[in-house]
Design a protein around this motif. Sequence first.
Motif, PDB file in Angstrom:
ATOM      1  N   CYS A 315       2.751  17.740  -1.073  1.00 15.07           N
ATOM      2  CA  CYS A 315       2.152  16.401  -1.075  1.00 15.07           C
ATOM      3  C   CYS A 315       2.567  15.614  -2.314  1.00 15.07           C
ATOM      4  O   CYS A 315       2.858  14.406  -2.238  1.00 15.07           O
ATOM      5  CB  CYS A 315       0.631  16.499  -0.995  1.00 15.07           C
ATOM      6  N   ALA A 316       2.587  16.299  -3.471  1.00 10.38           N
ATOM      7  CA  ALA A 316       3.002  15.629  -4.704  1.00 10.38           C
ATOM      8  C   ALA A 316       4.459  15.187  -4.617  1.00 10.38           C
ATOM      9  O   ALA A 316       4.814  14.063  -5.016  1.00 10.38           O
ATOM     10  CB  ALA A 316       2.797  16.564  -5.894  1.00 10.38           C
ATOM     11  N   GLY A 317       5.313  16.059  -4.100  1.00  8.98           N
ATOM     12  CA  GLY A 317       6.720  15.698  -3.932  1.00  8.98           C
ATOM     13  C   GLY A 317       6.898  14.540  -2.976  1.00  8.98           C
ATOM     14  O   GLY A 317       7.702  13.623  -3.212  1.00  8.98           O
ATOM     15  N   LEU A 318       6.135  14.556  -1.871  1.00  9.82           N
ATOM     16  CA  LEU A 318       6.213  13.478  -0.898  1.00  9.82           C
ATOM     17  C   LEU A 318       5.720  12.166  -1.505  1.00  9.82           C
ATOM     18  O   LEU A 318       6.293  11.094  -1.251  1.00  9.82           O
ATOM     19  CB  LEU A 318       5.381  13.834   0.335  1.00  9.82           C
ATOM     20  N   PHE A 319       4.681  12.252  -2.343  1.00  5.92           N
ATOM     21  CA  PHE A 319       4.169  11.053  -2.998  1.00  5.92           C
ATOM     22  C   PHE A 319       5.235  10.421  -3.896  1.00  5.92           C
ATOM     23  O   PHE A 319       5.446   9.201  -3.866  1.00  5.92           O
ATOM     24  CB  PHE A 319       2.919  11.381  -3.814  1.00  5.92           C
ATOM     25  N   VAL A 320       5.890  11.248  -4.703  1.00  2.66           N
ATOM     26  CA  VAL A 320       6.944  10.739  -5.593  1.00  2.66           C
ATOM     27  C   VAL A 320       8.070  10.103  -4.780  1.00  2.66           C
ATOM     28  O   VAL A 320       8.568   9.015  -5.114  1.00  2.66           O
ATOM     29  CB  VAL A 320       7.488  11.870  -6.491  1.00  2.66           C
ATOM     30  N   PHE A 321       8.478  10.766  -3.709  1.00  3.77           N
ATOM     31  CA  PHE A 321       9.554  10.238  -2.864  1.00  3.77           C
ATOM     32  C   PHE A 321       9.162   8.885  -2.267  1.00  3.77           C
ATOM     33  O   PHE A 321       9.952   7.929  -2.283  1.00  3.77           O
ATOM     34  CB  PHE A 321       9.873  11.237  -1.754  1.00  3.77           C
ATOM     35  N   LEU A 322       7.949   8.815  -1.725  1.00  2.00           N
ATOM     36  CA  LEU A 322       7.508   7.569  -1.110  1.00  2.00           C
ATOM     37  C   LEU A 322       7.314   6.472  -2.151  1.00  2.00           C
ATOM     38  O   LEU A 322       7.600   5.295  -1.894  1.00  2.00           O
ATOM     39  CB  LEU A 322       6.212   7.799  -0.324  1.00  2.00           C
ATOM     40  N   TRP A 323       6.824   6.836  -3.310  1.00  2.70           N
ATOM     41  CA  TRP A 323       6.629   5.848  -4.382  1.00  2.70           C
ATOM     42  C   TRP A 323       7.951   5.156  -4.728  1.00  2.70           C
ATOM     43  O   TRP A 323       7.993   3.957  -4.984  1.00  2.70           O
ATOM     44  CB  TRP A 323       6.032   6.524  -5.599  1.00  2.70           C
ATOM     45  N   LYS A 324       9.021   5.935  -4.706  1.00  2.00           N
ATOM     46  CA  LYS A 324      10.333   5.389  -5.055  1.00  2.00           C
ATOM     47  C   LYS A 324      10.988   4.657  -3.887  1.00  2.00           C
ATOM     48  O   LYS A 324      11.730   3.687  -4.099  1.00  2.00           O
ATOM     49  CB  LYS A 324      11.257   6.514  -5.527  1.00  2.00           C
ATOM     50  N   ASN A 325      10.732   5.107  -2.660  1.00  2.00           N
ATOM     51  CA  ASN A 325      11.485   4.599  -1.523  1.00  2.00           C
ATOM     52  C   ASN A 325      10.666   3.782  -0.524  1.00  2.00           C
ATOM     53  O   ASN A 325      11.234   2.947   0.184  1.00  2.00           O
ATOM     54  CB  ASN A 325      12.142   5.767  -0.779  1.00  2.00           C
ATOM     55  N   ALA A 326       9.382   4.039  -0.427  1.00  3.62           N
ATOM     56  CA  ALA A 326       8.528   3.293   0.509  1.00  3.62           C
ATOM     57  C   ALA A 326       7.119   3.271  -0.067  1.00  3.62           C
ATOM     58  O   ALA A 326       6.199   3.906   0.458  1.00  3.62           O
ATOM     59  CB  ALA A 326       8.550   3.931   1.890  1.00  3.62           C
ATOM     60  N   ARG A 327       6.972   2.523  -1.178  1.00  2.35           N
ATOM     61  CA  ARG A 327       5.734   2.592  -1.957  1.00  2.35           C
ATOM     62  C   ARG A 327       4.461   2.385  -1.148  1.00  2.35           C
ATOM     63  O   ARG A 327       3.490   3.128  -1.341  1.00  2.35           O
ATOM     64  CB  ARG A 327       5.782   1.611  -3.123  1.00  2.35           C
ATOM     65  N   PRO A 328       4.373   1.410  -0.249  1.00  2.00           N
ATOM     66  CA  PRO A 328       3.104   1.236   0.480  1.00  2.00           C
ATOM     67  C   PRO A 328       2.631   2.506   1.185  1.00  2.00           C
ATOM     68  O   PRO A 328       1.433   2.782   1.247  1.00  2.00           O
ATOM     69  CB  PRO A 328       3.432   0.124   1.485  1.00  2.00           C
ATOM     70  N   LEU A 329       3.577   3.312   1.681  1.00  2.00           N
ATOM     71  CA  LEU A 329       3.193   4.529   2.394  1.00  2.00           C
ATOM     72  C   LEU A 329       2.615   5.601   1.477  1.00  2.00           C
ATOM     73  O   LEU A 329       1.860   6.457   1.926  1.00  2.00           O
ATOM     74  CB  LEU A 329       4.391   5.100   3.143  1.00  2.00           C
ATOM     75  N   SER A 330       2.989   5.570   0.190  1.00  2.76           N
ATOM     76  CA  SER A 330       2.438   6.578  -0.729  1.00  2.76           C
ATOM     77  C   SER A 330       0.920   6.439  -0.847  1.00  2.76           C
ATOM     78  O   SER A 330       0.229   7.389  -1.209  1.00  2.76           O
ATOM     79  CB  SER A 330       3.087   6.456  -2.100  1.00  2.76           C
ATOM     80  N   PHE A 331       0.388   5.247  -0.518  1.00  7.30           N
ATOM     81  CA  PHE A 331      -1.062   5.044  -0.556  1.00  7.30           C
ATOM     82  C   PHE A 331      -1.773   5.942   0.449  1.00  7.30           C
ATOM     83  O   PHE A 331      -2.937   6.304   0.259  1.00  7.30           O
ATOM     84  CB  PHE A 331      -1.384   3.572  -0.275  1.00  7.30           C
ATOM     85  N   ALA A 332      -1.085   6.328   1.510  1.00  2.00           N
ATOM     86  CA  ALA A 332      -1.686   7.207   2.522  1.00  2.00           C
ATOM     87  C   ALA A 332      -2.109   8.533   1.908  1.00  2.00           C
ATOM     88  O   ALA A 332      -3.160   9.090   2.253  1.00  2.00           O
ATOM     89  CB  ALA A 332      -0.704   7.437   3.661  1.00  2.00           C
ATOM     90  N   LEU A 333      -1.297   9.063   0.995  1.00  2.00           N
ATOM     91  CA  LEU A 333      -1.629  10.340   0.353  1.00  2.00           C
ATOM     92  C   LEU A 333      -2.819  10.188  -0.594  1.00  2.00           C
ATOM     93  O   LEU A 333      -3.662  11.080  -0.695  1.00  2.00           O
ATOM     94  CB  LEU A 333      -0.412  10.871  -0.394  1.00  2.00           C
ATOM     95  N   LEU A 334      -2.897   9.052  -1.275  1.00  2.00           N
ATOM     96  CA  LEU A 334      -4.055   8.799  -2.135  1.00  2.00           C
ATOM     97  C   LEU A 334      -5.326   8.680  -1.299  1.00  2.00           C
ATOM     98  O   LEU A 334      -6.389   9.153  -1.690  1.00  2.00           O
ATOM     99  CB  LEU A 334      -3.831   7.521  -2.942  1.00  2.00           C
ATOM    100  N   TRP A 335      -5.201   8.041  -0.146  1.00  2.00           N
ATOM    101  CA  TRP A 335      -6.340   7.912   0.773  1.00  2.00           C
ATOM    102  C   TRP A 335      -6.840   9.294   1.190  1.00  2.00           C
ATOM    103  O   TRP A 335      -8.040   9.576   1.154  1.00  2.00           O
ATOM    104  CB  TRP A 335      -5.903   7.099   1.989  1.00  2.00           C
ATOM    105  N   MET A 336      -5.920  10.150   1.584  1.00  2.00           N
ATOM    106  CA  MET A 336      -6.292  11.500   2.017  1.00  2.00           C
ATOM    107  C   MET A 336      -6.982  12.260   0.889  1.00  2.00           C
ATOM    108  O   MET A 336      -8.040  12.862   1.083  1.00  2.00           O
ATOM    109  CB  MET A 336      -5.054  12.265   2.475  1.00  2.00           C
ATOM    110  N   GLY A 337      -6.393  12.222  -0.305  1.00  2.00           N
ATOM    111  CA  GLY A 337      -6.951  12.983  -1.420  1.00  2.00           C
ATOM    112  C   GLY A 337      -8.302  12.479  -1.863  1.00  2.00           C
ATOM    113  O   GLY A 337      -9.228  13.266  -2.105  1.00  2.00           O
ATOM    114  N   ALA A 338      -8.445  11.150  -1.976  1.00  2.00           N
ATOM    115  CA  ALA A 338      -9.696  10.578  -2.474  1.00  2.00           C
ATOM    116  C   ALA A 338     -10.850  10.816  -1.513  1.00  2.00           C
ATOM    117  O   ALA A 338     -11.977  11.123  -1.929  1.00  2.00           O
ATOM    118  CB  ALA A 338      -9.516   9.081  -2.726  1.00  2.00           C
ATOM    119  N   THR A 339     -10.609  10.676  -0.218  1.00  2.00           N
ATOM    120  CA  THR A 339     -11.699  10.822   0.757  1.00  2.00           C
ATOM    121  C   THR A 339     -12.040  12.276   1.043  1.00  2.00           C
ATOM    122  O   THR A 339     -13.142  12.577   1.522  1.00  2.00           O
ATOM    123  CB  THR A 339     -11.347  10.103   2.067  1.00  2.00           C
ATOM    124  N   LEU A 340     -11.108  13.182   0.749  1.00  2.00           N
ATOM    125  CA  LEU A 340     -11.376  14.602   0.965  1.00  2.00           C
ATOM    126  C   LEU A 340     -12.015  15.253  -0.261  1.00  2.00           C
ATOM    127  O   LEU A 340     -12.773  16.222  -0.140  1.00  2.00           O
ATOM    128  CB  LEU A 340     -10.074  15.332   1.318  1.00  2.00           C
TER     129      LEU A 340
END
Length: 655
Positions: A315-340
């Motif tokens: 998940c951390a690796g995917l977040f870094v990748f999305l942050w660099k290449n498709a930043r809006p989508l990286s918010f999905a991982l923050l959503w999952m982590g914060a609500t869980l």
Amino acid sequence: MLSRWRRESREDRDAVVFLILILLASLPYFNALANSFVYDDRDQVLANPYVHSFRYIGKIFGSTVWTFQGAQGVSNYYRPLMTFAYLISYKVFGRLAFGFHLVNLVLHIAVVLLLFVLTERLFQDRLLSLIAAGLFALHPIHTESVAWIAAITDLELSFFFLLTFLLYLRLTDTGRPTLPSWLSYTLMLSAYGLALLSKEQALVLPALIIIYEHFYRPVQATPQFQDKWRRYLPLCLAAAGYIAFREFVLGGFAPAIWRPNLPWSQVLLSAVALTGSYLAKLIWPWHLIAFYVFHESQRIRDPHVLAGLAGLIVCAGLFVFLWKNARPLSFALLWMGATLAPVLNARWMPAQVFAERYLYLPSMGFCWLIGAAVAKLWRETYRGSPSSGRTLARQAIAVAVGAVACLYAIATVERNRDWRTDEVLYRRTLEAQPDAQVIHTNLGVLYSDRGDWADAEREWTLALGPGKPSAVTLNNLGLVRKNQKRYSEAADFFEQAIHLRPNYMAPYKNLAEMYAEMGRLDDADRQYQQAVSLAPLDVNARNSYGHFLLQQGRTSEAREEFARSAEDDANAEAYDNLGDVDLAAGDRSKARADYQAALALNDIDNHADFGLATLDEQQGRIADAIREYRAGLETDPQNAVALAAMQRLSGQASQ
């Protein structure tokens, strides 16, 4: 003219999309509408006086979920919107489970539609939004939240959580009609207040909005820092007020620490293991059950901890990748982590540490990621490929998506059947988790209610398990021994239950009934008084105490207990006994009103029928008396007194 045509065309497309999502969200759950009340539903709806009368509105919003159970109802859960929804549903549907299931289904549909709208607003991609909302609608992990009446909290929370976020995003909308600033903030705060009243997870919403405001909102929409904090400060203040209310009015944010002896190191390791389990259920939503036995993780080399660490690293690796290449989508991982995150603290959680329903809100982030991946793959097949190749590739994608959708729908329909009845639910759960002590205890209660004490004892003995027995199990085993007239052993079980859980009412009541059988009347009276003081709204305790007092000739005290029982939560047994007391006292008008009140609550209450028949006979209303006796004999055809009265009255009528 052209702009009008485009607007109408878009409205038509929106209607089609909404219809598709409504069908996806509703069709797989139609068979859940036939399910009954199961598990906690019976306590939270059928045995909860707060749900049966508007007079308890203050209690609903001013106390925690289980307060109606008295001293034993200490809880970390403040869910007034859940109880209020039950109250409204009970007034509309009564004790008909169908109505409560229908409310859950309507809420699920509303969440799916709102998710589509919010997703399109966040990512500006209709295809992504449709796939994500469709996946959410069908994902089998949501069956517990939709098919179980007691899980309405997840539906309520998710709806108001999404609505608050959408209203926050609309604060700076341009190019479309906007509401006055004060009204926009009022609506946003109202939605957030309802989210807080739904479930504690709503507290993470301001943090998510702060992150979105500073790192994800388009720059051109937020030129000034002060404009940023003005948008989320009201939500932060609302969250602070909510915490203060729980601390100073409810007696603490989390007064019940279920595992106080669990070291924080094991809490952390267990949280990592739980994270891995939740990710696995999102990816592979099969072998779903109602109760997962929790085993704390003690070492980092635990396979579950290692799996959780692997999941977090991915998940951390995917977040870094999305942050660099498709930043809006990286918010999905923050959503999952914060609500869980709020459900990962095993010290705070009750017996059910891991539960499928906890994924209802977090799974939205997962659906965003899958929706984005499928949408991107769909578009990539169009670029740089011959026409025939594009067609074949898209057909393959469509078939794959359709196959997954069908599998998910079938799995959801099958899973709904697990929640059909208590027995089905408990048996299915024990097939997968044979050491689930709580479920063995509940299954034993089901058997005892049927009078099958041998099977009940077997389940309760299994519920003792290798771990620490619960007070409920010990109390139930005491009931077995009491019925077997093995009073010494029964008393030992009841006293163990009291020692383990001093505020638990049931063993006091059962001890009182046992002492009454043994002729130890003073001891019985003392235990009864303790029982009703611990759970003053429990009608079973009050009615039992009233019977005891009546047998001792303490008629006025007995009437007081029955009257209090009927006042606290109107029930036929209390009114039946009030009718008997008033009839014996010669107050026929009161007795008639009592019996009629009992029949209004239970139209097959033969005790009330026979009571009314007695009154009619005393007043010389022979035809009415015969009619009432006949009504009672329909459900109690062997009642000797009623049969004799019928014979006597028939003779009088023929003369």
